[in-house]
Design an enzyme around this catalytic site. Structure first.
Site, PDB file in Angstrom:
ATOM      1  N   LEU A  28      -2.105 -12.002  -6.841  1.00 26.78           N
ATOM      2  CA  LEU A  28      -0.815 -12.209  -7.512  1.00 26.78           C
ATOM      3  C   LEU A  28      -0.773 -11.514  -8.870  1.00 26.78           C
ATOM      4  O   LEU A  28       0.045 -11.835  -9.722  1.00 26.78           O
ATOM      5  CB  LEU A  28      -0.532 -13.707  -7.668  1.00 26.78           C
ATOM      6  CG  LEU A  28      -0.461 -14.493  -6.354  1.00 26.78           C
ATOM      7  CD1 LEU A  28      -0.215 -15.969  -6.620  1.00 26.78           C
ATOM      8  CD2 LEU A  28       0.621 -13.924  -5.439  1.00 26.78           C
TER       9      LEU A  28
ATOM     10  N   HIS B 207       0.829  -1.206   0.000  1.00 25.43           N
ATOM     11  CA  HIS B 207       0.000   0.000   0.000  1.00 25.43           C
ATOM     12  C   HIS B 207       0.867   1.262   0.000  1.00 25.43           C
ATOM     13  O   HIS B 207       0.457   2.295   0.519  1.00 25.43           O
ATOM     14  CB  HIS B 207      -0.969   0.005   1.185  1.00 25.43           C
ATOM     15  CG  HIS B 207      -2.058  -1.017   1.056  1.00 25.43           C
ATOM     16  ND1 HIS B 207      -3.191  -0.821   0.294  1.00 25.43           N
ATOM     17  CD2 HIS B 207      -2.171  -2.271   1.567  1.00 25.43           C
ATOM     18  CE1 HIS B 207      -3.959  -1.902   0.358  1.00 25.43           C
ATOM     19  NE2 HIS B 207      -3.360  -2.798   1.112  1.00 25.43           N
ATOM     20  N   THR B 208       2.031   1.154  -0.577  1.00 31.96           N
ATOM     21  CA  THR B 208       2.909   2.316  -0.727  1.00 31.96           C
ATOM     22  C   THR B 208       2.939   2.829  -2.158  1.00 31.96           C
ATOM     23  O   THR B 208       3.282   3.989  -2.381  1.00 31.96           O
ATOM     24  CB  THR B 208       4.345   1.964  -0.301  1.00 31.96           C
ATOM     25  OG1 THR B 208       4.743   0.762  -0.975  1.00 31.96           O
ATOM     26  CG2 THR B 208       4.444   1.743   1.195  1.00 31.96           C
TER      27      THR B 208
ATOM     28  N   ASP C 214       2.229  -3.318 -10.146  1.00 32.35           N
ATOM     29  CA  ASP C 214       1.930  -4.614 -10.751  1.00 32.35           C
ATOM     30  C   ASP C 214       2.329  -4.657 -12.221  1.00 32.35           C
ATOM     31  O   ASP C 214       2.935  -5.624 -12.694  1.00 32.35           O
ATOM     32  CB  ASP C 214       0.442  -4.929 -10.607  1.00 32.35           C
ATOM     33  CG  ASP C 214       0.012  -5.071  -9.162  1.00 32.35           C
ATOM     34  OD1 ASP C 214       0.900  -5.122  -8.286  1.00 32.35           O
ATOM     35  OD2 ASP C 214      -1.200  -5.117  -8.904  1.00 32.35           O
TER      36      ASP C 214
ATOM     37  N   SER D 113     -10.489 -17.048 -24.594  1.00 34.36           N
ATOM     38  CA  SER D 113      -9.864 -17.393 -23.316  1.00 34.36           C
ATOM     39  C   SER D 113      -9.897 -18.897 -23.145  1.00 34.36           C
ATOM     40  O   SER D 113     -10.971 -19.500 -23.022  1.00 34.36           O
ATOM     41  CB  SER D 113     -10.590 -16.719 -22.155  1.00 34.36           C
ATOM     42  OG  SER D 113     -10.143 -17.255 -20.921  1.00 34.36           O
TER      43      SER D 113
ATOM     44  N   GLU E 229      -6.315  -0.037 -16.835  1.00 29.31           N
ATOM     45  CA  GLU E 229      -7.026  -0.519 -15.650  1.00 29.31           C
ATOM     46  C   GLU E 229      -7.693   0.629 -14.904  1.00 29.31           C
ATOM     47  O   GLU E 229      -8.821   0.504 -14.426  1.00 29.31           O
ATOM     48  CB  GLU E 229      -6.082  -1.291 -14.727  1.00 29.31           C
ATOM     49  CG  GLU E 229      -6.801  -1.975 -13.593  1.00 29.31           C
ATOM     50  CD  GLU E 229      -6.075  -3.195 -13.048  1.00 29.31           C
ATOM     51  OE1 GLU E 229      -6.505  -3.694 -11.999  1.00 29.31           O
ATOM     52  OE2 GLU E 229      -5.105  -3.665 -13.671  1.00 29.31           O
TER      53      GLU E 229
ATOM     54  N   SER F 153      -4.449  -9.779 -13.301  1.00 31.68           N
ATOM     55  CA  SER F 153      -4.976  -8.756 -14.211  1.00 31.68           C
ATOM     56  C   SER F 153      -3.849  -7.972 -14.873  1.00 31.68           C
ATOM     57  O   SER F 153      -3.886  -7.715 -16.085  1.00 31.68           O
ATOM     58  CB  SER F 153      -5.919  -7.807 -13.467  1.00 31.68           C
ATOM     59  OG  SER F 153      -5.256  -7.167 -12.398  1.00 31.68           O
TER      60      SER F 153
ATOM     61  N   TYR G 233      -9.881  -0.962  -0.437  1.00 34.69           N
ATOM     62  CA  TYR G 233      -8.723  -0.384  -1.122  1.00 34.69           C
ATOM     63  C   TYR G 233      -8.991   1.084  -1.441  1.00 34.69           C
ATOM     64  O   TYR G 233      -8.161   1.959  -1.153  1.00 34.69           O
ATOM     65  CB  TYR G 233      -8.454  -1.179  -2.397  1.00 34.69           C
ATOM     66  CG  TYR G 233      -7.315  -0.680  -3.243  1.00 34.69           C
ATOM     67  CD1 TYR G 233      -6.020  -1.158  -3.053  1.00 34.69           C
ATOM     68  CD2 TYR G 233      -7.523   0.250  -4.247  1.00 34.69           C
ATOM     69  CE1 TYR G 233      -4.969  -0.712  -3.839  1.00 34.69           C
ATOM     70  CE2 TYR G 233      -6.479   0.707  -5.037  1.00 34.69           C
ATOM     71  CZ  TYR G 233      -5.208   0.218  -4.834  1.00 34.69           C
ATOM     72  OH  TYR G 233      -4.171   0.666  -5.618  1.00 34.69           O
TER      73      TYR G 233
ATOM     74  N   ALA H 112      -6.202 -14.138  -6.240  1.00 35.72           N
ATOM     75  CA  ALA H 112      -5.339 -14.457  -5.098  1.00 35.72           C
ATOM     76  C   ALA H 112      -4.418 -13.305  -4.725  1.00 35.72           C
ATOM     77  O   ALA H 112      -3.633 -13.422  -3.795  1.00 35.72           O
ATOM     78  CB  ALA H 112      -4.506 -15.700  -5.403  1.00 35.72           C
TER      79      ALA H 112
END
Length: 391
Positions: free
Chosen positions: A124, A35-36, A171, A68, A159, A127, A220, A122
């Site tokens: 990780l 969260h930085t 990410d 997909s 996003e 997305s 979030y 999860a």
């Protein structure tokens, strides 16, 4: 690792022709620095050896067809008339295509087949792996000259602006820039970074709690707002600050009474987490895994108590890991309210560590967790393993 030969066969079965390229972009786990990123701070992630793969072939019209393999679903849209879909996964792909066009990159249509072994939901970054892999596939197919940082920013913009999730840059950046056997210390303000080697005797062990992250999105956004409020309040004394990245522990101590709870606790976590992240990178650079593990443990306590994004069952995983042989440190990783923990474990203790962690967690909660023993991998690129000739 997915077998790219199988992907080629699936692509041919679906579209009647071989793909011209197969690309991959990895998921990630953040060792410390939680969260930085959206506070212009520091993060320390690794790209993991689980990835999203895109088999692709250029079309000579404006049509994009997407299949997909995992969801057994399809999407079709025109590259020059991109609109939001009511299927969320469609929008990650559409958003990246639109971001590339808005940035001035000319695109033709494409046939895409997507498959992934990054666990979804999860924490990780499945997305971000999808966004970066799709963006890189478009880049290769259309011979675009896009620097890594630009691709990450375009994916993040997709996003933020098209999918509607206000994520930070970490990410997408690690999915682009990851380096095998290294973690990256990333400055989320200027996107500078340095690679720090991971000791070969230590394994990165991820444990998926299988707790649904139903509160993650709303919490979030609330945490982001609380951090912004802390900055606004502190500007009364420090008008030059732009984000909590610019706030020191001394600043907080001097004016803590001016910050109501929970804003004070949120700010305290971010400010101290930035310090822990910098200290952690320095510790690993000198091979001091013990200090790094202690900082991971401190990070989790802060996420639990100050940022309040852990859950009792996640705390069970972390506390159990702390007491198992070979574990240097363990913490919640990702946005929180479920998801995964990450632990640094002596490689020769991984088997017993994993077995005991799963047993204690199941006995305490009734849930069956999943362990992923990961290696740090390279960022986005062509996937050539077992791919055969690419046409």
């Amino acid at each position: 690792m997915l077998d790219t030969g199988t992907l080629r066969a699936r692509f041919q079965q679906h579209y009647g022709i071989h793909p011209s390229v197969i690309v991959r972009a990895p998921g990630r786990v953040n060792l410390i620095g939680e969260h930085t990123d959206y506070n212009d701070g520091f993060v320390f992630p690794v790209a993991i050896d689980r990835a999203t793969y895109v088999a692709a072939r250029l079309r000579h019209d404006q049509l994009v067809r997407v299949a997909s393999s995992d969801l057994n679903e399809e999407d079709t849209f025109a590259i020059d008339q991109i609109e939001r879909s009511n299927r969320p996964w469609h929008n990650y792909i559409r958003g990246v295509a639109l971001a590339l066009r808005v940035a001035g990159h000319p695109l033709l249509g494409a046939d895409l087949l997507i498959a992934s072994d990054v666990p979804r939901g999860a924490g990780l970054s499945s997305s971000a792996a999808l966004e970066v892999a799709v963006g890189y596939a478009f880049q290769v197919l259309n011979n675009l000259n896009i620097l890594g940082e630009e691709l990450a920013l375009l994916a993040q913009g997709a996003e933020n602006n098209f999918v509607g999730v206000q994520c930070g840059i970490m990410d997408q950046l690690i999915a682009v820039l990851g380096r095998a056997d290294h973690a990256l210390l990333i400055d989320c303000r200027d996107l500078s970074y340095r690679a720090v080697p991971l000791p070969p005797s230590v394994a990165v062990v991820i444990c998926d709690s299988h707790i649904p992250r139903t509160l993650a999105a709303s919490a979030y956004n609330q945490r982001r707002q609380e951090c912004d409020m802390a900055v606004q309040l502190l500007r009364r004394w420090y008008p030059g600050i732009r984000a909590l990245r610019d706030v020191s522990e001394d600043h907080l101590a001097a004016h803590s009474d001016a910050l109501p709870e929970p804003i004070r606790s949120r700010a305290r976590h971010v400010v101290r987490e930035n310090r822990r992240t910098l200290q952690g990178a320095e510790a690993l650079e000198r091979g001091d895994v013990v200090t790094f593990g202690r900082l991971m443990n401190e990070s989790h306590a802060s996420l639990r108590d100050d940022y309040q994004v852990s859950l009792p069952d996640i705390d069970i995983l972390v506390e159990t890991a702390h007491h198992l042989a070979g574990c240097y440190g363990s913490r919640l990783t990702g946005a929180g309210f479920g998801g995964c923990t990450v632990s640094l474990v002596e490689r020769n203790e991984v088997e017993s560590f994993s077995r005991d962690l799963l047993r204690v967690y199941h006995n305490a909660t009734g849930r069956t967790a999943t362990i992923y023993v990961c290696r740090a991998s390279d960022g986005v690129g062509r996937a050539t393993d077992n791919a055969g000739p690419q046409e």
